[in-house]
Design an enzyme around this catalytic site. Structure first.
Site, PDB file in Angstrom:
ATOM      1  N   SER A 139      16.623  39.462  26.311  1.00 11.50           N
ATOM      2  CA  SER A 139      16.142  39.069  27.625  1.00 11.50           C
ATOM      3  C   SER A 139      17.280  38.357  28.329  1.00 11.50           C
ATOM      4  O   SER A 139      18.185  37.822  27.678  1.00 11.50           O
ATOM      5  CB  SER A 139      14.941  38.122  27.479  1.00 11.50           C
ATOM      6  N   TYR A 152      11.273  30.014  24.413  1.00  6.41           N
ATOM      7  CA  TYR A 152      11.519  31.450  24.557  1.00  6.41           C
ATOM      8  C   TYR A 152      13.018  31.723  24.620  1.00  6.41           C
ATOM      9  O   TYR A 152      13.505  32.683  24.000  1.00  6.41           O
ATOM     10  CB  TYR A 152      10.828  31.944  25.822  1.00  6.41           C
TER      11      TYR A 152
END
Length: 254
Positions: A139, A152
């Protein structure tokens, strides 16, 4: 599970979103796709859809954090062309000071340990095939932090480092390692899962953004990278919507 002549691609987290879109596109590109996820009904329905379209798909219920189950799954493959480590996700958006350690632990287990489990278990088959590809879905969070995202970000940093380190360690073998790092992608479940079913909070993530990325957009980049000639390695592909200049700079029309 290993029919002769057709390259096989394993996709984790294939029950929805990017994983499901990738399964459809790799199948259309000529791969026999093996769909894994915990939700057996979802992947069986998707496999049926793909087969009915004239392509080849098999569903296999699997929790990527269960190493014994992963090892058992891996015994089905003598050779393998592609592994797409897509299973992952985010939980919560709390600051470091109040973040839930259980959320952090779960994100690490799925995004990092899950990727490690599948990669370790299937690397022999990827190597034996003579032309293997490991894809790690990280990501943009793995490349730049933002407030409320530390758990995250830490997990996706871990996934990114697996890809970078593995590429160094297996250079000279017939396996390439590709990292795809998407930015803002609007799928049916990602933000809703992150905010534990709070659809109002989930909607605010994309508020005013005319065209965030779709699952198909990301699947297209994965399929493109996997179908390059074997000597071409797309080390890192960062893909964002035009409206997103960084993790913290997004054009919104409100």
């Amino acid at each position: 599970m290993t029919g002769p002549g057709t390259p096989i691609a394993v996709i984790t987290g294939a029950s929805s979103g990017i994983g499901a879109a990738t399964a459809r596109q790799l199948a259309a590109a000529g791969y026999r796709v093996v769909l894994t996820a915990r939700r057996k009904d979802r992947i069986e329905a998707l496999a049926a859809e793909i087969n009915e379209a004239g392509h080849q798909a098999t569903a296999y219920a699997l929790d990527v954090t269960d190493r014994a189950a992963v090892d058992e799954f891996a015994t089905a493959f003598r050779t393998l062309a592609v592994l797409v480590n897509n299973a992952g996700g985010a939980l919560g958006a709390d600051p470091v000071a109040t973040g839930d350690p259980d959320d952090w632990r779960r994100m690490y287990e799925v995004n990092v340990i899950g990727t490690l489990n599948l990669t370790q278990a299937l690397l022999p088959a990827l190597t034996a095939g003579g032309d293997g590809t490991v894809v790690v879905l990280s990501s943009t969070a793995g490349h730049s932090t933002y407030e409320g995202g530390a758990g995250y970000v830490a997990a996706k940093n871990g996934a990114r480092v697996i890809a970078e380190t593995l590429r160094l360690e297996i250079v000279g073998t017939p396996v390439r390692v590709i990292e795809i790092a998407p930015g803002m992608v609007k799928t049916d479940e990602f933000a809703t899962t992150r905010f534990r079913g709070d659809t109002d909070k989930a909607a605010k993530v994309y508020a005013g953004v005319a065209e965030p990325l779709t699952a198909d957009d990301v699947a297209d980049t994965i399929t493109w990278a996997c179908t390059r000639p074997p000597h071409v390695n797309i080390d890192l592909l960062v893909v964002r919507p035009r409206a997103q200049a960084s993790n913290t700079k997004v054009h919104r029309e409100l």
